[in-house]
Write a protein that holds these residues in place. Structure first.
Motif, short mmCIF file in Angstrom:
data_model
loop_
_atom_site.label_atom_id
_atom_site.label_comp_id
_atom_site.label_asym_id
_atom_site.label_seq_id
_atom_site.Cartn_x
_atom_site.Cartn_y
_atom_site.Cartn_z
N MET A 11 0.83 -1.20 0.00
CA MET A 11 0.00 0.00 0.00
C MET A 11 0.87 1.26 0.00
SD MET A 11 -3.26 1.03 0.55
CE MET A 11 -4.11 2.45 1.09
N TYR A 12 1.87 1.26 0.88
CA TYR A 12 2.75 2.43 0.99
C TYR A 12 3.51 2.67 -0.32
CZ TYR A 12 6.55 5.42 2.59
OH TYR A 12 7.45 6.44 2.72
N GLY A 13 4.05 1.59 -0.88
CA GLY A 13 4.81 1.71 -2.13
C GLY A 13 3.95 2.19 -3.29
N THR A 14 2.72 1.71 -3.34
CA THR A 14 1.80 2.14 -4.40
C THR A 14 1.48 3.62 -4.27
OG1 THR A 14 0.81 -0.07 -4.37
CG2 THR A 14 -0.44 1.67 -5.44
N LEU A 15 1.23 4.08 -3.05
CA LEU A 15 0.92 5.50 -2.85
C LEU A 15 2.12 6.39 -3.17
CD1 LEU A 15 -1.26 5.40 0.37
CD2 LEU A 15 -2.00 5.90 -1.94
N VAL A 16 3.32 5.94 -2.82
CA VAL A 16 4.51 6.73 -3.13
C VAL A 16 4.71 6.80 -4.64
CG1 VAL A 16 7.03 6.78 -2.95
CG2 VAL A 16 5.66 6.30 -0.94
N THR A 17 4.48 5.68 -5.34
CA THR A 17 4.59 5.68 -6.80
C THR A 17 3.57 6.62 -7.43
OG1 THR A 17 5.33 3.39 -6.70
CG2 THR A 17 4.59 4.20 -8.84
N LEU A 18 2.32 6.57 -6.95
CA LEU A 18 1.30 7.48 -7.46
C LEU A 18 1.66 8.94 -7.19
CD1 LEU A 18 -2.02 5.64 -6.52
CD2 LEU A 18 -1.09 6.02 -8.80
N LEU A 19 2.23 9.20 -6.02
CA LEU A 19 2.63 10.57 -5.68
C LEU A 19 3.74 11.06 -6.59
CD1 LEU A 19 2.17 12.92 -3.68
CD2 LEU A 19 3.97 11.93 -2.28
N ILE A 20 4.70 10.23 -6.89
CA ILE A 20 5.80 10.62 -7.78
C ILE A 20 5.28 10.90 -9.18
CG2 ILE A 20 7.89 9.78 -8.91
CD1 ILE A 20 8.56 8.36 -6.25
N ILE A 21 4.39 10.03 -9.67
CA ILE A 21 3.80 10.25 -11.00
C ILE A 21 3.00 11.56 -11.01
CG2 ILE A 21 2.07 9.37 -12.63
CD1 ILE A 21 3.00 6.54 -11.81
N ASP A 22 2.24 11.80 -9.95
CA ASP A 22 1.44 13.02 -9.86
C ASP A 22 2.33 14.26 -9.84
OD1 ASP A 22 -1.08 14.42 -9.51
OD2 ASP A 22 -0.42 14.79 -7.45
N VAL A 23 3.43 14.20 -9.12
CA VAL A 23 4.34 15.35 -9.04
C VAL A 23 4.95 15.64 -10.41
CG1 VAL A 23 6.55 16.09 -8.11
CG2 VAL A 23 4.83 15.15 -6.60
N VAL A 24 5.36 14.61 -11.12
CA VAL A 24 5.96 14.81 -12.45
C VAL A 24 4.93 15.40 -13.41
CG1 VAL A 24 6.93 13.60 -14.44
CG2 VAL A 24 7.71 13.03 -12.14
N VAL A 25 3.70 14.90 -13.37
CA VAL A 25 2.63 15.44 -14.24
C VAL A 25 2.32 16.88 -13.86
CG1 VAL A 25 0.18 15.21 -14.82
CG2 VAL A 25 1.63 13.20 -14.75
N LEU A 26 2.27 17.18 -12.57
CA LEU A 26 1.99 18.54 -12.12
C LEU A 26 3.07 19.52 -12.57
CD1 LEU A 26 0.11 20.36 -10.45
CD2 LEU A 26 1.44 19.74 -8.44
N ILE A 27 4.32 19.13 -12.46
CA ILE A 27 5.42 19.98 -12.93
C ILE A 27 5.30 20.21 -14.43
CG2 ILE A 27 7.92 20.08 -13.28
CD1 ILE A 27 8.18 18.65 -10.55
N GLY A 28 5.01 19.16 -15.18
CA GLY A 28 4.85 19.30 -16.63
C GLY A 28 3.71 20.22 -17.00
N LEU A 29 2.58 20.10 -16.30
CA LEU A 29 1.44 20.97 -16.60
C LEU A 29 1.75 22.43 -16.31
CD1 LEU A 29 -1.50 18.81 -15.22
CD2 LEU A 29 -1.07 19.41 -17.60
N VAL A 30 2.45 22.69 -15.22
CA VAL A 30 2.78 24.07 -14.88
C VAL A 30 3.74 24.66 -15.92
CG1 VAL A 30 3.98 25.51 -13.20
CG2 VAL A 30 2.30 23.84 -12.43
N LEU A 31 4.69 23.85 -16.37
CA LEU A 31 5.65 24.35 -17.36
C LEU A 31 5.01 24.55 -18.73
CD1 LEU A 31 8.83 22.29 -16.45
CD2 LEU A 31 8.39 24.71 -16.02
N LEU A 32 3.96 23.81 -19.05
CA LEU A 32 3.31 23.95 -20.35
C LEU A 32 2.40 25.17 -20.44
CD1 LEU A 32 2.37 20.28 -21.22
CD2 LEU A 32 4.01 21.74 -22.39
N GLN A 33 1.98 25.71 -19.31
CA GLN A 33 1.07 26.86 -19.34
C GLN A 33 1.78 28.10 -19.82
OE1 GLN A 33 -0.99 27.38 -15.66
NE2 GLN A 33 -1.61 25.25 -15.56
N SER A 34 1.03 28.92 -20.53
CA SER A 34 1.62 30.17 -21.03
C SER A 34 1.78 31.16 -19.90
CB SER A 34 0.73 30.77 -22.12
OG SER A 34 -0.54 31.08 -21.61
N GLY A 35 2.88 31.92 -19.94
CA GLY A 35 3.16 32.88 -18.89
C GLY A 35 2.35 34.16 -19.07
N LYS A 36 2.18 34.86 -17.98
CA LYS A 36 1.49 36.14 -18.02
C LYS A 36 2.51 37.23 -18.36
CE LYS A 36 -2.27 34.19 -16.68
NZ LYS A 36 -3.18 33.74 -17.69
#
Length: 78
Positions: free
Chosen positions: A1-26
């Protein structure tokens, strides 16, 4: 359970960083801050297209990040 949640958290963090970098700046600088605030208050144009999708996806992934972090914190301290 712990390993699965850590893996999901790492994937979520990488996706979140990618989404923020893809957004156009103000606009940068003081004039951009003033015109951006005025447009947000009085402008009729809302974010459309890919910017709106990226914005909504960023909100979803950030909420998922907080939920996973709280769950992992609860598991570690329990």
């Amino acid at each position: 359970m712990y390993g699965t949640l850590v893996t999901l958290l790492i994937i979520d963090v990488v996706v979140l960083i990618g989404l923020v970098l893809l957004q156009s700046g103000k606009s940068a600088g003081l004039s951009g801050a003033i015109s951006g605030g005025a447009e947000q208050l009085f402008g009729k144009q809302k974010a459309r297209g890919i910017d709106a999708v990226l914005h909504k996806a960023t909100i979803v992934t950030s909420i998922l990040f907080f939920i996973l972090t709280f769950i992992l914190g609860y598991i570690v301290t329990a």
